[in-house]
Scaffold this active site. Structure first.
Site, PDB file in Angstrom:
ATOM      1  N   HIS A 308       0.858  -1.182   0.000  1.00 22.21           N
ATOM      2  CA  HIS A 308       0.000   0.000   0.000  1.00 22.21           C
ATOM      3  C   HIS A 308       0.893   1.230   0.000  1.00 22.21           C
ATOM      4  CE1 HIS A 308      -3.098   2.900   1.228  1.00 22.21           C
ATOM      5  NE2 HIS A 308      -3.980   2.001   0.853  1.00 22.21           N
ATOM      6  N   ASP A 366      -7.952  -4.479  -0.232  1.00 24.24           N
ATOM      7  CA  ASP A 366      -8.513  -4.856  -1.536  1.00 24.24           C
ATOM      8  C   ASP A 366      -8.325  -6.336  -1.849  1.00 24.24           C
ATOM      9  OD1 ASP A 366      -9.262  -2.162  -2.303  1.00 24.24           O
ATOM     10  OD2 ASP A 366      -7.124  -1.772  -2.475  1.00 24.24           O
TER      11      ASP A 366
END
Length: 432
Positions: A308, A366
């Site tokens: 991320h 996600d």
């Protein structure tokens, strides 16, 4: 507040300037560079605004190194365990957890603002049958401004509150209408007796010809996903909402701009990309081959759902959502899903690989959210729309915070100009 000074000097002239260093309640301090242009005729240069604070905010705090996400000071883990999305909406909008009376009044207001004008509902019939749902949602959200002229004074606190309740309430209805239009099915009206996520599922999956029973586990899973996606500090779509809103544009236009920014695959489309990657890998036996490709810089394959930009450690939301993924698949009889088994094995193998561990490429939110949406029956084209529903409350809170700031200025980033210097116009016959 100013806690110290940062000295900036020009060696050529010997000129020195003290720049204020401003500290927040937690997190890195910032150097106030507002006077640099006036004193030195210089701009700062920060492509992508990776180390630039464009505002101060009291809403969300992220510590990417420690894997911390706080909404108004509350750890997202505690809210995910003990709260509901509606309660989190109140917290994000108003800054404090509500009392029972406050929550009941807020919930009642949201439940009774879910319908959209019938004329607006007919807008959907003007879209092509295979229009992307995000295109429809963005357009219809912007069009809401044509229906509420009497309550769009951005300087009126009551009007801002009415807008906040309206847009949070109506986003699921707009999203469901986009979904139904894509299927060619009749629109389903909202029901005031259902909670936020149950109402969304009802509008998505009910049909007039037979009764529909909302699965409580599916509703619980959606509620959790929405909590985890409610806000995420100054990301691209939130910054877009702030920038559009700083012009004084009506709030529906600002939220529509946020929807459009979220549509970008680098922002809101990551969970859809994870499913596409898993299907590309195909089977557990293929994992080593694809992990080797992910390490090869000459390869175009990327390991989606790992790492991320902000979290340099484990994404705190991924830990929470992983457990819900098990629960949803077990409840819906899909615990033996090849896709989920593949995801778990990929995670297990990658987290034992020194290449990924040393780079702290851990699964993010996600990685599992797309699997949950698929298990519930949400099509991939709607994944980013679901993200938009959840993030709306964060966009609204940031818009409200900015508009109510007496020091608010229109956003106006600067640039480093690298084009031609001044030149004179040449008649067309004299150009080489």
């Amino acid at each position: 507040m100013t806690e110290s000074k940062f000295e900036l000097g020009d060696r050529a002239t010997g000129k020195k300037t003290d720049l204020p260093v401003r500290a927040g309640t937690i997190g890195p301090s910032v150097i106030d560079v507002a006077s640099i242009y006036k004193d030195y005729d210089l701009f700062t240069y920060d492509p992508g605004f990776g180390v630039t604070a464009a505002c101060d905010s009291k809403i969300t705090y992220i510590d990417g190194d420690a894997g911390v996400l706080l909404y108004r000071g509350y750890p997202v883990e505690q809210l995910a365990e003990k709260s509901t999305f509606t309660e989190v909406c109140y917290l994000v909008l108003y800054g404090e957890l509500p009392s029972r009376r406050q929550l009941d009044e807020f919930t009642n207001s949201i439940q009774h603002h879910t319908m959209i004008n019938e004329t607006l509902l007919r807008f959907f019939n003007g879209f092509h049958h295979n229009a992307h749902p995000m295109a429809m949602v963005s357009a219809v959200v912007a069009s809401l401004s044509a229906f509420y002229h009497d309550s769009m004074d951005i300087h009126n606190p009551r009007h801002r509150e009415i807008f906040a309740h309206r847009i949070v309430a109506k986003m699921p209805t707009i999203a469901a209408a986009a979904h139904k239009h894509s299927l060619g099915q009749p629109f389903i009206y909202p029901r005031n007796d259902l909670d936020y996520c149950s109402n969304l599922l009802h509008m998505f999956f009910a049909v007039p010809c037979e009764p529909y029973q909302v699965d409580p586990v599916a509703a619980q899973a959606l509620d959790l996903l929405f909590i985890l996606h409610a806000d995420h500090e100054q990301n691209a779509s939130t910054s877009t909402v702030r920038l559009a809103g700083s012009t004084g544009a009506n709030p529906y236009a600002a939220i529509s701009a946020g929807v459009s920014a979220l549509w970008g695959p680098a922002h809101g489309g990551a969970n859809e990309a994870v499913l596409a990657m898993l299907e590309q890998i195909g089977t557990v036996d293929n994992i080593p081959k694809y992990l080797a490709m992910a390490k090869d810089r000459s390869s175009h394959f990327r390991l989606m759902g790992f790492g991320h930009r902000v979290y340099k450690n484990f994404d705190p939301r991924a830990k929470i959502i992983r457990e819900m993924c098990y629960k949803v698949l077990a409840r819906l009889g899909r615990s033996d899903s090849p896709l989920f088994e593949l995801a778990l094995r990929l995670e297990e193998i990658a987290l034992k690989d020194e290449y990924f561990v040393s780079r702290k490429l851990y699964p993010n939110v996600d990685f599992y959210s797309g699997i949950i949406y698929s298990a519930i029956g949400i099509p991939r084209s709607m994944f980013t729309v679901m993200f938009a529903i959840a993030r709306t409350v964060g966009w609204v809170a940031h818009w409200q915070e900015m508009i109510s700031d007496p020091h608010m200025r229109i956003g106006r980033p600067r640039q480093l100009y690298t084009g031609p210097t001044r030149r004179d116009y040449a008649e067309i016959g004299k150009r080489s």
